[in-house]
Design an enzyme around this catalytic site. Structure first.
Site, PDB file in Angstrom:
ATOM      1  N   GLY A 151      23.824 -53.402  60.340  1.00  0.00           N
ATOM      2  CA  GLY A 151      23.451 -53.538  58.901  1.00  0.00           C
ATOM      3  C   GLY A 151      22.899 -52.830  58.292  1.00  0.00           C
TER       4      GLY A 151
ATOM      5  CB  VAL B  97      19.707 -53.553  61.231  1.00  0.00           C
ATOM      6  CG1 VAL B  97      18.994 -53.531  60.144  1.00  0.00           C
ATOM      7  CG2 VAL B  97      19.787 -55.087  61.429  1.00  0.00           C
ATOM      8  CE  LYS B  98      21.441 -45.329  57.047  1.00  0.00           C
ATOM      9  NZ  LYS B  98      22.555 -44.775  56.863  1.00  0.00           N
ATOM     10  CB  THR B  99      15.370 -50.576  57.518  1.00  0.00           C
ATOM     11  OG1 THR B  99      15.170 -51.157  56.158  1.00  0.00           O
ATOM     12  CG2 THR B  99      14.333 -50.419  58.522  1.00  0.00           C
TER      13      THR B  99
END
Ligand code: R5P
Length: 296
Positions: free
Chosen positions: A172, A202-204
Site C-alpha cells: 500500500g 506499506v510505503k510512506t
C-alpha cells in the site's frame, strides 16, 4: 528405475528433537501462507528484515522523469544492488532483462497524469498478468484525504484480494496530495488504513517529528520513499533516522537515480539500511565509490 527391491528403512528421525517450525520474523507476517512469506522474504532480507527497494515507476503518471529517460542505460546497472525493483509492467517488459534475480514489486494502480487529479486512479494490471510477470508483490497507491480516497481504498482491497488468491503480497503506497501535510498524524492515519485494509507492507514518507509513532502504529513493515532529490548526505540521514525509528527499509527513487553516481549512492543507502552504518560513514563510502573529491 524405482528402488522397489531394496527399500531401506529410514533411521534419521531425530526422535529426541521436536519438529523445527520457527516463527516468520517479518513484522505482522507470521500468519501468512508459505507463498506470501517466501515472496516477502525475497524482498526483505531474512537476516535483518530490511530492504532497499529501487523505485523507478515515476513515469506512470509523470512521463520521462529526470534520470529515467533511458532505463535500459541508466537503471539496469543498478538493479543488482537493489533488494527489489518497483516498476510498471510496461517498463519491465520493454527495458528490464528477464535474467534478473531481483524481485519485482509491480506498480498495479494508475490511470491519471500530472495534468489531472492524481488521486483518480484505477487498478491498472490484471492479476493474471502480474503472475505472468512473476511479480513478487503488487503496489497500489492510496490517497487518504484525496478527492478519490474511497476509490483508491477500493483499488487496494481489490488488489489485496486478487493477490491473496495467488500468494502475492500487496504494498500500500500512501499518496499525499499537495494540499495535505506530511506530519505524523496524517502519515499515521494513512499507513494504518492501508494495513487495516490488508496491505502486507506499506510505503510512506519520513517525517522528522514522531516518525517512530507512525512506524509503531503500522502493524506491517513500513518502507519510506525518498521524495524529491536532496543532497546525498541529507538523503542518507533521512534513511538512517527512518530505520532507527522503526522503518523496515526504503523504496527510494530520485535520491538514487538522480545522483551523479547512482551506483555509489545505492551502495551507500545499503550500508545505512543493512549495515546500520552512520550517515557520515555511508556518505564517505558514496564519495569513495563514486570517485567524488571531498567537498563536491
Ligand atoms: C510515486 O508514487 C512513485 O510510486 C515512486 O515510486 C515513489 O515516489 C518513490 O520514489 P521517490 O523516492 O523518488 O519519491
Amino acid at each position: 528405475m524405482a528402488d522397489l527391491d531394496d527399500v531401506q528403512d529410514g533411521k534419521n528421525y531425530h526422535l529426541d528433537k521436536p519438529h523445527q517450525s520457527a516463527a516468520f520474523k517479518l513484522k505482522g507476517s507470521n500468519a501468512l501462507d508459505w507463498g506470501m512469506k517466501n515472496r516477502l522474504a525475497r524482498i526483505f532480507n531474512p537476516n535483518d528484515g530490511r530492504t532497499v527497494m529501487l523505485a523507478i515507476d515515476h513515469g506512470y503518471f509523470q512521463g520521462p522523469t529526470t534520470g529515467l529517460e533511458r532505463i535500459d542505460i541508466s537503471i539496469v546497472p543498478l538493479v543488482p544492488y537493489a533488494d527489489a525493483l518497483m516498476v510498471t509492467r510496461g517498463t519491465l517488459r520493454s527495458s528490464i532483462p528477464p535474467e534478473i534475480s531481483t524481485p519485482v514489486v509491480l506498480r498495479s494502480s494508475g490511470g491519471q497524469s500530472i495534468l489531472k487529479e492524481l488521486s483518480n486512479e484505477l487498478i491498472a494490471v490484471d492479476i493474471e498478468d502480474a503472475v505472468r510477470l512473476n511479480a513478487s508483490a503488487l503496489a497500489v497507491q492510496v490517497y487518504i484525504g484525496g478527492a478519490h480516497e474511497h476509490q483508491s481504498i477500493g483499488n487496494l482491497t481489490k488488489v489485496v484480494d486478487a493477490g491473496n488468491r495467488h500468494g502475492i503480497p500487496t504494498l500500500g503506497v500512501t499518496g499525499v496530495g499537495k494540499e495535505l501535510v506530511r506530519d505524523a498524524k496524517y502519515l499515521g492515519l494513512a499507513t494504518r488504513i492501508c494495513a487495516e485494509m490488508g496491505a502486507h507492507f506499506v510505503k510512506t514518507y519520513y517525517c522528522e517529528k514522531d516518525f517512530a509513532r507512525v512506524a509503531a502504529g503500522c502493524p506491517v513493515p513500513l518502507v519510506i520513499a525518498g521524495g524529491k532529490k536532496l543532497p546525498e548526505l541529507e538523503a542518507l540521514q533521512m534513511a538512517y533516522e527512518a530505520i532507527h525509528e522503526g522503518a523496515a527499509g526504503v523504496d527510494m527513487g530520485r535520491n538514487i537515480f538522480q545522483c551523479k553516481t547512482p551506483e555509489a549512492m545505492i551502495q551507500a543507502v545499503r550500508a545505512v539500511v543493512h549495515d546500520r552504518e552512520t550517515p557520515e560513514k555511508a556518505y564517505d563510502l558514496y564519495l569513495s565509490l563514486g570517485n567524488i573529491p571531498i567537498g563536491r
